[in-house]
Design a protein around this motif. Sequence first.
Motif, short mmCIF file in Angstrom:
data_model
loop_
_atom_site.label_atom_id
_atom_site.label_comp_id
_atom_site.label_asym_id
_atom_site.label_seq_id
_atom_site.Cartn_x
_atom_site.Cartn_y
_atom_site.Cartn_z
N UNK A 22 -0.22 -10.57 -19.22
CA UNK A 22 -0.30 -11.96 -18.82
C UNK A 22 -1.13 -12.77 -19.80
N UNK A 23 -0.71 -14.00 -20.04
CA UNK A 23 -1.40 -14.87 -20.98
C UNK A 23 -2.06 -15.99 -20.19
N UNK A 24 -3.34 -16.20 -20.45
CA UNK A 24 -4.08 -17.25 -19.74
C UNK A 24 -3.84 -18.62 -20.36
N UNK A 25 -4.38 -19.63 -19.70
CA UNK A 25 -4.28 -20.99 -20.20
C UNK A 25 -5.11 -21.14 -21.48
N UNK A 26 -4.58 -21.82 -22.48
CA UNK A 26 -5.38 -22.02 -23.69
C UNK A 26 -6.50 -23.04 -23.42
N UNK A 27 -7.62 -22.83 -24.10
CA UNK A 27 -8.70 -23.81 -23.93
C UNK A 27 -8.49 -24.96 -24.92
N UNK A 28 -9.32 -25.96 -24.82
CA UNK A 28 -9.15 -27.16 -25.64
C UNK A 28 -9.27 -26.87 -27.14
N UNK A 29 -10.18 -25.98 -27.52
CA UNK A 29 -10.35 -25.66 -28.94
C UNK A 29 -9.09 -24.97 -29.48
N UNK A 30 -8.49 -24.09 -28.69
CA UNK A 30 -7.26 -23.42 -29.13
C UNK A 30 -6.11 -24.42 -29.27
N UNK A 31 -6.02 -25.35 -28.33
CA UNK A 31 -4.97 -26.36 -28.41
C UNK A 31 -5.13 -27.27 -29.63
N UNK A 32 -6.37 -27.66 -29.91
CA UNK A 32 -6.61 -28.53 -31.06
C UNK A 32 -6.37 -27.81 -32.37
N UNK A 33 -6.48 -26.48 -32.38
CA UNK A 33 -6.25 -25.71 -33.60
C UNK A 33 -4.76 -25.58 -33.91
N UNK A 34 -3.91 -25.80 -32.89
CA UNK A 34 -2.46 -25.68 -33.10
C UNK A 34 -1.91 -26.92 -33.81
N UNK A 35 -0.86 -26.74 -34.58
CA UNK A 35 -0.18 -27.91 -35.15
C UNK A 35 0.45 -28.74 -34.02
N UNK A 36 0.72 -29.99 -34.31
CA UNK A 36 1.25 -30.91 -33.30
C UNK A 36 2.59 -30.43 -32.74
N UNK A 37 3.44 -29.87 -33.59
CA UNK A 37 4.75 -29.40 -33.13
C UNK A 37 4.61 -28.27 -32.12
#
Length: 99
Positions: A22-37
Amino acid sequence: MSADSPPGTASPLGRLFHRHPPVGQPNRAELEALPAKDRQDLWDTHRQRPLNVITSLITALGVLLGVAFTSFGLIYTARTLQTAQEGQVTLSDCPDPYD
């Protein structure tokens, strides 16, 4: 059960339903590290999840109704055939017109 398998997957059937951990919800830092797409793809997947559940339920209901109608049609056809065979007049049932 091996040490690396998730709990409750001792049987082959259990492993079938728990292929990925199971994969948990990403935190804000992980989301900001992802590219916009990638962030947009995650958001679209999250948004479409309820739609996928509803579509699956409607499809399953349609399949079940199709099976029910087909089985009722087969039963009706079998009864009609049986009635027609019971009511069929054969030569042995008719009086001989030449007697």
